[in-house]
Motif scaffolding. Sequence first.
Motif, short mmCIF file in Angstrom:
data_model
loop_
_atom_site.label_atom_id
_atom_site.label_comp_id
_atom_site.label_asym_id
_atom_site.label_seq_id
_atom_site.Cartn_x
_atom_site.Cartn_y
_atom_site.Cartn_z
N PHE A 250 -21.86 43.30 10.67
CA PHE A 250 -22.70 42.66 11.69
C PHE A 250 -24.14 42.50 11.22
O PHE A 250 -24.68 43.36 10.53
CB PHE A 250 -22.72 43.50 12.98
CG PHE A 250 -21.43 43.51 13.75
CD1 PHE A 250 -20.32 42.81 13.30
CD2 PHE A 250 -21.34 44.21 14.95
CE1 PHE A 250 -19.13 42.83 14.02
CE2 PHE A 250 -20.15 44.22 15.67
CZ PHE A 250 -19.04 43.54 15.21
N ILE A 255 -24.72 40.28 16.89
CA ILE A 255 -24.83 40.95 18.20
C ILE A 255 -25.33 39.94 19.25
O ILE A 255 -24.83 39.90 20.37
CB ILE A 255 -25.81 42.15 18.13
CG1 ILE A 255 -25.37 43.15 17.06
CG2 ILE A 255 -25.97 42.82 19.49
CD1 ILE A 255 -24.15 43.97 17.40
N ARG A 259 -23.25 38.95 22.65
CA ARG A 259 -23.82 39.03 24.01
C ARG A 259 -23.79 37.68 24.70
O ARG A 259 -23.62 37.59 25.92
CB ARG A 259 -25.24 39.59 23.94
CG ARG A 259 -25.21 41.02 23.41
CD ARG A 259 -26.56 41.63 23.43
NE ARG A 259 -26.96 41.96 24.79
CZ ARG A 259 -27.69 43.00 25.12
NH1 ARG A 259 -28.09 43.83 24.18
NH2 ARG A 259 -28.02 43.24 26.36
#
Length: 319
Positions: A250, A255, A259
């Motif tokens: 990642f 991230i 989200r």
Amino acid sequence: MKTRAHTNIALIKYWGKADPNLRLPLMSSLSMTLDAFYTETSIKKIKGRQSEFYLNGQKQGGPAAERVFTYLRKLQTRFNIRGHFLVQSMNHVPTAAGLASSSSAFAALAGAFNQTFALGLNRQQLSRLARLGSGSACRSVFGGFTLWQKGNDDQSSYAYPIEEHPAMDLHLLAIEINKKPKKISSTAGMKAAQTSPFFQPWLSRNDAEIQEMVSAIKEHDFTKLGELAELNANEMHAVNLTARPPFTYFLPATIKGIRLVQELRHRGIECYYTIDAGPNLKILTQLRNIKEIKKIFLLEFNHVNIVNAGFGSGIEYLN
Ligand code: PMV
């Protein structure tokens, strides 16, 4: 004569080798073959010089060529075929997609070998051969939804189709948030992941996850398929994060993308993500949501490349 094979994306991941040499996996995996990305390969016998490998018209050296030649030597030994080859591959995998091409590359190579030497292999045999080049390649022999049963030796570890021409409304949006090549190869990642205390518990769920995914496919249940694919990808990345020492594919942008997918769902736009051995998100969704998802991702990520893929077909022999 050329052989064409499409790439595939795993919905239930292969993330561990039981035998690195034969590429026998620790778990069964299940994938969707993608129409937007494919490799076409031909093999010709040549005399008086060493084997050569051309990718998109450019002669290759170094590890990329070595991997191809090592693989071909393996096949030559198996089928007692001598000589040197000219291998020509065209990769129609937009570099923009952030998708690995080893699945289509080795499936096409296995098919081309079968075609050039008129071996008459059936698709199960071809799947086993492709597996020796890259594990995920054994699934690219087939179209639609494909299951790679882990098996326990060279004979029993191969892929087969669950549904080759699915009627399901399912699309994949490949979002390229980062172009850089991955720092940890999938082979190294798979090995390191096994040091996680969560690896064995994850492995023990493999049969159940496969069964659940097969029933989601048979029932054309997009929600069940998406939730399970996302969970499985999170499990894979969780064992990486909990390995000793820990690691992750990642990036901050990964991230952010995760989200965003969660937020889209809250807004009623149904979509799920899956992530392979790299930072890029692949979003699973349905036709009616593609436009909106693209719009929002383009707004949030500047100049991001998004490629839309549907179901691809299995290996094809072209003239
Ligand atoms: O077949 P490989 O060595 O490229 O490994 C594939 C690993 C994943 O893409 C992360 C998962 C999978 O099943 O394709």
